[in-house]
Motif scaffolding. Sequence first.
Motif, short mmCIF file in Angstrom:
data_model
loop_
_atom_site.label_atom_id
_atom_site.label_comp_id
_atom_site.label_asym_id
_atom_site.label_seq_id
_atom_site.Cartn_x
_atom_site.Cartn_y
_atom_site.Cartn_z
N ILE A 38 0.83 -1.21 0.00
CA ILE A 38 0.00 0.00 0.00
C ILE A 38 0.86 1.25 0.00
O ILE A 38 0.59 2.22 -0.72
N ALA A 39 1.92 1.24 0.82
CA ALA A 39 2.79 2.41 0.91
C ALA A 39 3.46 2.71 -0.44
O ALA A 39 3.68 3.88 -0.79
N ARG A 40 3.76 1.67 -1.19
CA ARG A 40 4.42 1.86 -2.49
C ARG A 40 3.43 2.33 -3.55
O ARG A 40 3.75 3.19 -4.38
N LEU A 41 2.22 1.80 -3.52
CA LEU A 41 1.26 2.07 -4.59
C LEU A 41 0.35 3.27 -4.32
O LEU A 41 -0.10 3.93 -5.26
N ALA A 42 0.08 3.57 -3.04
CA ALA A 42 -0.88 4.62 -2.71
C ALA A 42 -0.54 5.98 -3.31
O ALA A 42 -1.42 6.65 -3.87
N PRO A 43 0.72 6.45 -3.23
CA PRO A 43 1.01 7.76 -3.82
C PRO A 43 0.72 7.83 -5.32
O PRO A 43 0.25 8.86 -5.82
N ILE A 44 0.97 6.74 -6.02
CA ILE A 44 0.69 6.70 -7.46
C ILE A 44 -0.81 6.77 -7.71
O ILE A 44 -1.29 7.50 -8.59
N ALA A 45 -1.56 5.99 -6.90
CA ALA A 45 -3.02 5.95 -7.06
C ALA A 45 -3.65 7.30 -6.73
O ALA A 45 -4.57 7.75 -7.43
N VAL A 46 -3.17 7.96 -5.67
CA VAL A 46 -3.70 9.26 -5.27
C VAL A 46 -3.41 10.32 -6.34
O VAL A 46 -4.27 11.16 -6.66
N GLN A 47 -2.22 10.27 -6.90
CA GLN A 47 -1.86 11.23 -7.95
C GLN A 47 -2.78 11.10 -9.16
O GLN A 47 -3.25 12.10 -9.72
N ASP A 48 -3.07 9.87 -9.56
CA ASP A 48 -3.97 9.65 -10.69
C ASP A 48 -5.39 10.09 -10.36
O ASP A 48 -6.11 10.61 -11.22
N MET A 49 -5.82 9.86 -9.11
CA MET A 49 -7.17 10.27 -8.69
C MET A 49 -7.32 11.78 -8.82
O MET A 49 -8.34 12.27 -9.31
N ARG A 50 -6.32 12.53 -8.37
CA ARG A 50 -6.40 13.99 -8.43
C ARG A 50 -6.46 14.50 -9.86
O ARG A 50 -7.11 15.50 -10.15
N LYS A 51 -5.78 13.81 -10.77
CA LYS A 51 -5.76 14.24 -12.17
C LYS A 51 -7.00 13.84 -12.94
O LYS A 51 -7.55 14.60 -13.72
N TYR A 52 -7.47 12.60 -12.70
CA TYR A 52 -8.47 12.03 -13.59
C TYR A 52 -9.77 11.58 -12.91
O TYR A 52 -10.75 11.29 -13.60
N GLY A 53 -9.79 11.50 -11.59
CA GLY A 53 -11.03 11.16 -10.91
C GLY A 53 -11.25 9.67 -10.65
O GLY A 53 -12.33 9.28 -10.20
N VAL A 54 -10.25 8.84 -10.94
CA VAL A 54 -10.39 7.41 -10.62
C VAL A 54 -10.09 7.25 -9.13
O VAL A 54 -8.97 7.54 -8.69
N PRO A 55 -11.05 6.81 -8.32
CA PRO A 55 -10.83 6.72 -6.87
C PRO A 55 -9.59 5.91 -6.53
O PRO A 55 -9.40 4.81 -7.06
N ALA A 56 -8.74 6.44 -5.66
CA ALA A 56 -7.53 5.74 -5.25
C ALA A 56 -7.88 4.41 -4.59
O ALA A 56 -7.15 3.42 -4.74
N SER A 57 -8.98 4.39 -3.86
CA SER A 57 -9.39 3.16 -3.19
C SER A 57 -9.67 2.05 -4.20
O SER A 57 -9.34 0.87 -3.96
N LEU A 58 -10.25 2.40 -5.33
CA LEU A 58 -10.52 1.41 -6.37
C LEU A 58 -9.23 0.91 -7.00
O LEU A 58 -9.04 -0.30 -7.18
N THR A 59 -8.33 1.83 -7.33
CA THR A 59 -7.05 1.45 -7.92
C THR A 59 -6.30 0.50 -6.99
O THR A 59 -5.78 -0.54 -7.43
N LEU A 60 -6.26 0.83 -5.70
CA LEU A 60 -5.53 0.00 -4.73
C LEU A 60 -6.20 -1.36 -4.56
O LEU A 60 -5.52 -2.40 -4.57
N ALA A 61 -7.52 -1.37 -4.41
CA ALA A 61 -8.23 -2.63 -4.19
C ALA A 61 -8.10 -3.56 -5.39
O ALA A 61 -7.89 -4.77 -5.23
#
Length: 261
Positions: free
Chosen positions: A7-30
């Motif tokens: 999670i620590a490795r992937l979360a920053p990438i997921a959050v960055q994409d969420m801010r740009k495009y609206g894909v929830p970070a929780s969905l990307t991580l899960a």
Amino acid sequence: MKPLEFIARLAPIAVQDMRKYGVPASLTLAQAILESNWGTSGLTQKANNLFGIKGTGPAGSVTMQTTEYRGQTPYTTNAQFRKYNSWSESVADHTRLILNGTRDKPMRYHGVLWADYKTAATEIWKGGYATDPNYPKKLISLMEQNALHQYDVPSPEEEEGMKIEQLTAELQKTQEQVRQLNEQYASALKMLTEQSNTMKQMNSRLKDIESGKSAKVPSWAEPAIQAAQQAEVLNDPEGSFDFYRIMTVLHRVGVFNNESK
């Protein structure tokens, strides 16, 4: 890899994409957790493919065994999966897939954009991302067990910025509404003024009609009145507007000229 490390490795990438495009970070991580088994799957190890996306990727492809479903019945088959150079590349491709969909249905995954985690888990399955009927439940379970929805919440600084932007937008909207109301008020006032002037003119005309007399001979009726007086058929030149109209018509057809001969 341990769950917290993943999670620590992937979360920053997921959050960055969420801010740009609206894909929830929780969905990307899960989805990454479920599809890659916390980064330990053969597909992830061989191809950096966290999401089980099929086809050919930036680094080529690999053929792997996968489980699909026909209704509730699972079956095993081989499929070609995309290969990536990094996890970031895999996340970026996952985001592109959600944004662009497929050729036949480009908006098939748009239900997840800016959605809460439960809605996103259901909408990604409805779009046809996976055939497993329990896919939404599995995603939601992972989200809640690992508190992944916390990554969908903006930081205090971002939240404050969003509030300021929201208030600014509301203020601009209110200012536009006030401007439109002022224009409507000015237009209504102009209309009322015009109506008031028209009413005054009508009242004045009605008074003239009621009195049966005109204050003076209208300029357009003067030739007829003069002709009638010269023909000695008219002594009193005062009359109503209707009287002047009749006299003008008689004059134009030559009645008064005949009288004067």
